[in-house]
Write an enzyme that holds these catalytic residues in place. Structure first.
Site, PDB file in Angstrom:
ATOM      1  N   GLN A 114      16.885  28.218  20.720  1.00 15.57           N
ATOM      2  CA  GLN A 114      15.779  27.515  21.380  1.00 15.57           C
ATOM      3  C   GLN A 114      15.489  26.183  20.697  1.00 15.57           C
ATOM      4  O   GLN A 114      15.956  25.925  19.595  1.00 15.57           O
ATOM      5  CB  GLN A 114      14.524  28.390  21.361  1.00 15.57           C
ATOM      6  CG  GLN A 114      14.165  28.935  19.988  1.00 15.57           C
ATOM      7  CD  GLN A 114      13.494  30.300  20.026  1.00 15.57           C
ATOM      8  OE1 GLN A 114      13.007  30.729  21.057  1.00 15.57           O
ATOM      9  NE2 GLN A 114      13.464  30.992  18.898  1.00 15.57           N
TER      10      GLN A 114
ATOM     11  N   ASP B 277      19.065  40.608  17.629  1.00 18.77           N
ATOM     12  CA  ASP B 277      18.518  40.658  18.982  1.00 18.77           C
ATOM     13  C   ASP B 277      17.729  41.964  19.142  1.00 18.77           C
ATOM     14  O   ASP B 277      18.280  43.055  18.923  1.00 18.77           O
ATOM     15  CB  ASP B 277      19.697  40.602  19.973  1.00 18.77           C
ATOM     16  CG  ASP B 277      19.227  40.537  21.406  1.00 18.77           C
ATOM     17  OD1 ASP B 277      18.017  40.713  21.671  1.00 18.77           O
ATOM     18  OD2 ASP B 277      20.087  40.294  22.284  1.00 18.77           O
TER      19      ASP B 277
ATOM     20  N   ASP C 286       6.183  41.299  20.477  1.00 16.84           N
ATOM     21  CA  ASP C 286       5.523  40.000  20.307  1.00 16.84           C
ATOM     22  C   ASP C 286       6.518  38.927  20.723  1.00 16.84           C
ATOM     23  O   ASP C 286       7.082  38.217  19.898  1.00 16.84           O
ATOM     24  CB  ASP C 286       5.109  39.855  18.842  1.00 16.84           C
ATOM     25  CG  ASP C 286       4.290  38.607  18.604  1.00 16.84           C
ATOM     26  OD1 ASP C 286       3.999  37.880  19.568  1.00 16.84           O
ATOM     27  OD2 ASP C 286       3.964  38.351  17.432  1.00 16.84           O
TER      28      ASP C 286
HETATM   29  N1  SAM Z   1       3.319  35.590  21.468  1.00 21.77           N
HETATM   30  C1  SAM Z   1       3.477  34.228  21.245  1.00 21.77           C
HETATM   31  C2  SAM Z   1       3.500  33.503  22.581  1.00 21.77           C
HETATM   32  O1  SAM Z   1       3.663  34.130  23.623  1.00 21.77           O
HETATM   33  O2  SAM Z   1       3.324  32.308  22.600  1.00 21.77           O
HETATM   34  C3  SAM Z   1       4.721  33.975  20.455  1.00 21.77           C
HETATM   35  C4  SAM Z   1       5.289  35.069  19.662  1.00 21.77           C
HETATM   36  S1  SAM Z   1       6.701  34.796  18.653  1.00 21.77           S
HETATM   37  C5  SAM Z   1       6.778  33.153  18.208  1.00 21.77           C
HETATM   38  C6  SAM Z   1       8.033  35.080  19.802  1.00 21.77           C
HETATM   39  C7  SAM Z   1       9.337  35.250  19.074  1.00 21.77           C
HETATM   40  O3  SAM Z   1      10.203  36.078  19.842  1.00 21.77           O
HETATM   41  C8  SAM Z   1      10.102  33.946  18.833  1.00 21.77           C
HETATM   42  O4  SAM Z   1      10.132  33.673  17.474  1.00 21.77           O
HETATM   43  C9  SAM Z   1      11.504  34.218  19.400  1.00 21.77           C
HETATM   44  O5  SAM Z   1      12.539  33.687  18.614  1.00 21.77           O
HETATM   45  C10 SAM Z   1      11.525  35.742  19.420  1.00 21.77           C
HETATM   46  N2  SAM Z   1      12.501  36.320  20.363  1.00 21.77           N
HETATM   47  C11 SAM Z   1      12.821  35.881  21.591  1.00 21.77           C
HETATM   48  N3  SAM Z   1      13.774  36.659  22.132  1.00 21.77           N
HETATM   49  C12 SAM Z   1      14.053  37.625  21.218  1.00 21.77           C
HETATM   50  C13 SAM Z   1      14.952  38.733  21.192  1.00 21.77           C
HETATM   51  N4  SAM Z   1      15.771  38.984  22.229  1.00 21.77           N
HETATM   52  N5  SAM Z   1      14.965  39.515  20.088  1.00 21.77           N
HETATM   53  C14 SAM Z   1      14.158  39.271  19.035  1.00 21.77           C
HETATM   54  N6  SAM Z   1      13.287  38.224  18.998  1.00 21.77           N
HETATM   55  C15 SAM Z   1      13.239  37.428  20.083  1.00 21.77           C
END
Ligand code: SAM
Length: 276
Positions: free
Chosen positions: A32, A138, A156
């Site tokens: 990203q 992942d 989250d």
């Molecule tokens: N809840 C907040 C919002 O909606 O704005 C943000 C939460 S946090 C920053 C979300 C995290 O999910 C990101 O750091 C992203 O890299 C992670 N993420 C996205 N897809 C993912 C996946 N398939 N497995 C693990 N983490 C993931």
């Protein structure tokens, strides 16, 4: 970005502009576009793929509500899994519970963790706790492959774009169901019912197709689109609305309290009608 303004484009007809005092960091990770900026009014802010993830000013609301609602209604939450949440805010709140003996966090993007630790240490403060194990992986794959059982799982996730799309799927929730103990409980952020009703409906219907008990609760998170934010709790046994008599007393809270816990489940009429 125009001039000193960062523009968050939420829908084709609605954008929000934030005055930027300083762009602290930006890079494109394998997953990203990541930006950390100091925004007037809001302080240091994490932005992923153009969407504000949290700001220093109001991050406590989202993170406290994601963590404490399930942890205060489960009577004996020992093992917790966080999927996503690499900024550490939800982790910080989970670690306030002395009953919790282990937290596994699965974040796909190592740079979210590293840069949050550098620029937002007040949020990313829990990673050195002995109870925490961080997996850079992942969450979909982790959920499919894990043999471990958890008491609480917190999804989250970022919005359903890029690597997060499958974090809203029923197949993923089925894997999480398997990874929960017989009295386990899950919370997933379920977006704005006002701005993204289809995503909200998808999360709720996917979870209620699997779990015997599903409840929606709300919080006001000013930086998220419309400020009107939802979480969906799905449980195998305990009612997330009910506080457990055995729950911890937690210090240092700024939003959550026992009255907020119960009030958060009172839903406006249009949401009740959506839920049918
Ligand atoms: N809840 C907040 C919002 O909606 O704005 C943000 C939460 S946090 C920053 C979300 C995290 O999910 C990101 O750091 C992203 O890299 C992670 N993420 C996205 N897809 C993912 C996946 N398939 N497995 C693990 N983490 C993931």
């Amino acid at each position: 970005m125009t001039g000193n303004w960062f523009c968050e484009e939420n829908t084709p007809g609605y954008s929000v502009q934030w005055r930027m005092l300083q762009l602290l960091h930006q890079e494109t990770t394998p997953f990203q576009k990541l930006m950390i900026a100091d925004l007037a009014e809001w302080g240091r802010t994490l932005i992923l793929d153009g969407a504000v993830q949290y700001t220093e000013k109001d991050e406590f609301i989202y993170h406290e509500m994601m963590a404490h609602v399930p942890l205060m209604s489960h009577p004996n939450p020992k093992e917790v899994l966080i999927i996503g949440g690499g900024d550490g805010g939800t982790l910080r709140e989970v670690l306030k519970h002395r009953q919790v003996t282990g937290v596994d966090m699965v974040e796909i993007d190592r740079r979210v963790v590293e840069l949050s630790q550098t620029f937002l240490p007040g949020v990313a403060q829990g990673f050195s706790d002995d109870r925490v194990k961080l997996y850079i992986d992942d969450g979909i794959k982790f959920a499919r492959e894990t043999d471990k059982k958890y008491d609480i799982i917190l999804v989250d996730s970022s919005d359903p774009v890029g690597p997060a799309i499958q974090l809203y799927s029923q197949a993923f929730y089925k894997d999480l169901y398997q990874a929960l103990n017989e009295d386990g409980m899950l919370v997933a952020q379920s977006e704005s019912p006002l701005f993204y009703p289809q995503i909200f409906d998808t999360v709720v219907s996917n979870l209620s197709g699997i779990f015997p008990l599903t409840r929606v609760y709300l919080a006001v998170v000013p930086t998220y689109v419309s400020g009107f934010w939802s979480f969906t709790a799905a449980s195998k046994c305990y009612d997330p609305l009910q506080l457990s008599d055995d729950s911890d007393n937690i210090d240092g809270l700024k939003y959550y309290n026992r009255k907020i816990h119960q009030a958060a489940f009172a839903l406006p009429q249009f949401i009740r009608e959506r839920l049918g």
